[in-house]
Design an enzyme around this catalytic site. Structure first.
Site: not given
Length: 360
Positions: A275, A323, A335
């Protein structure tokens, strides 16, 4: 006498299939050992499997960010260690030259019989030359003393550099050990998630959006094909906001171009990402250098509220800031989710929102 009857086969869609599914899940749960005891959990529903898999992926993502941070520090330590060693080598060469010069002075004194230069001049038959020579000898002695002092100072500096290098090397070894431990943690959690996913029928994995490694290629193709369509749909609906700068727009464009790329922990592109690696690569393409980890990226720009979000903003999730995605407008982000899915478009509501940052 009672007739013997052959029992008819039951449909795989009935109780037999459910029983087999439950047994398979129990085996996966036993292998996973969530609480460390390794006992079976016999009645996991698909929804419970999804919850456990999601939790494992989140924990693996958090560990991945720690790994990325430790790896970045390890690289910096390697660079500092190399610089210290190079500097020590240069100063050692300089020290050797200074020692050679002192050796030449000593050899010259030995050839002159070991007499002090001032005593030799005192025995001269020419008083005028004696006075001139005495001044020269004093200057020569001062230079020699300065040379000796210089060598001593260089020795001290080299020992300081070597000491700093020893400290840096010890720190580097500690970080490398941390990398190894974290790598083991990550692979363990990902393996546990794979075992749980393998116990789910393919149709259930598809329904729950848990494609797993086996379905990653197909998911990647679908995401790649839908990428430009999703962008066009956002723009056509008029709901796609303008990016606050050309660089933010470039980062968003890069993220769109990577839709369908596989998730690989620790990867920063160009063909696979985790990510924070996707975010770093997107802004690098726009000429902006970002830190490697989510923990550092959230402080790399100006914090913005959820109501202020604009395309290109970084959106962060979970209380541990583990994240990150790139906001693209209309409540959507791009993402790199986890190993079960490639880089894709998703609503920012699908995870607990923790904050946002505008880079430019």
């Amino acid at each position: 006498m009672a007739a013997h009857r052959k029992t008819g086969r039951r449909s795989l869609g009935g109780g037999t299939a459910r029983t087999a599914f439950t047994i398979a899940l129990a085996g996966a749960a036993t292998a996973t050992g969530f609480d460390g005891t390794g006992h079976a959990e016999p009645d996991l529903t698909p929804a419970q499997v999804k919850a456990k898999v999601d939790k494992l992926y989140q924990e693996a993502e958090s560990a991945t960010q720690k790994y990325d941070g430790a790896k970045e520090k390890s690289k910096a330590a390697e660079h500092r260690l190399s610089t210290l060693r190079d500097e020590a080598a240069r100063k050692t060469d300089k020290l050797n030259s200074a020692r050679d010069a002192l050796g030449s002075m000593a050899a010259a004194q030995y050839r002159d019989g070991g007499l002090d230069p001032a005593l030799q001049l005192a025995l001269s038959d020419d008083p005028d030359r004696y006075l001139e020579g005495a001044e020269f000898a004093d200057r020569a002695g001062t230079r020699q003393a300065a040379a000796v002092a210089g060598v001593r100072e260089q020795l001290r500096e080299i020992e300081r550099l070597r000491g700093a290098a020893r400290v840096e090397l010890a720190g580097l070894k500690a970080r490398q050990a941390e990398l190894k431990r974290t790598r083991t943690t990550i692979t363990g959690k990902l393996d546990a998630a794979r075992r749980l996913l393998a116990a789910l029928p393919a149709a259930e994995r598809e329904r729950l959006g848990l494609g797993g490694d086996s379905g990653a290629a197909g998911a990647a193709g679908r995401a790649s094909r839908s990428g430009s369509g999703a962008r066009d749909a956002l723009q056509a609906s008029g709901s796609a906001a303008e990016a606050p700068s050309s660089r933010a727009a470039a980062a968003v464009s890069y993220a769109y171009s990577k839709l369908g790329s596989p998730y690989v922990w620790g990867a920063t592109g160009p063909n696979a990402f985790d990510c924070s690696g996707l975010v770093q690569a997107a802004y690098h393409s726009a000429g902006i250098s970002l830190p490697r980890t989510t923990y550092a990226q959230i402080d790399a720009g100006r914090r913005v509220s959820r109501s202020e979000l604009a395309p290109g903003d970084l959106v962060f999730f979970y209380s541990g800031i583990s994240h990150v995605g790139i906001y693209i407008g209309n409540g959507q982000m791009i993402h790199a989710p986890n190993p079960s899915a490639p880089v894709r478009i998703a609503p920012i509501d699908e995870m607990p929102f923790a904050g946002a940052t505008r880079i430019v």
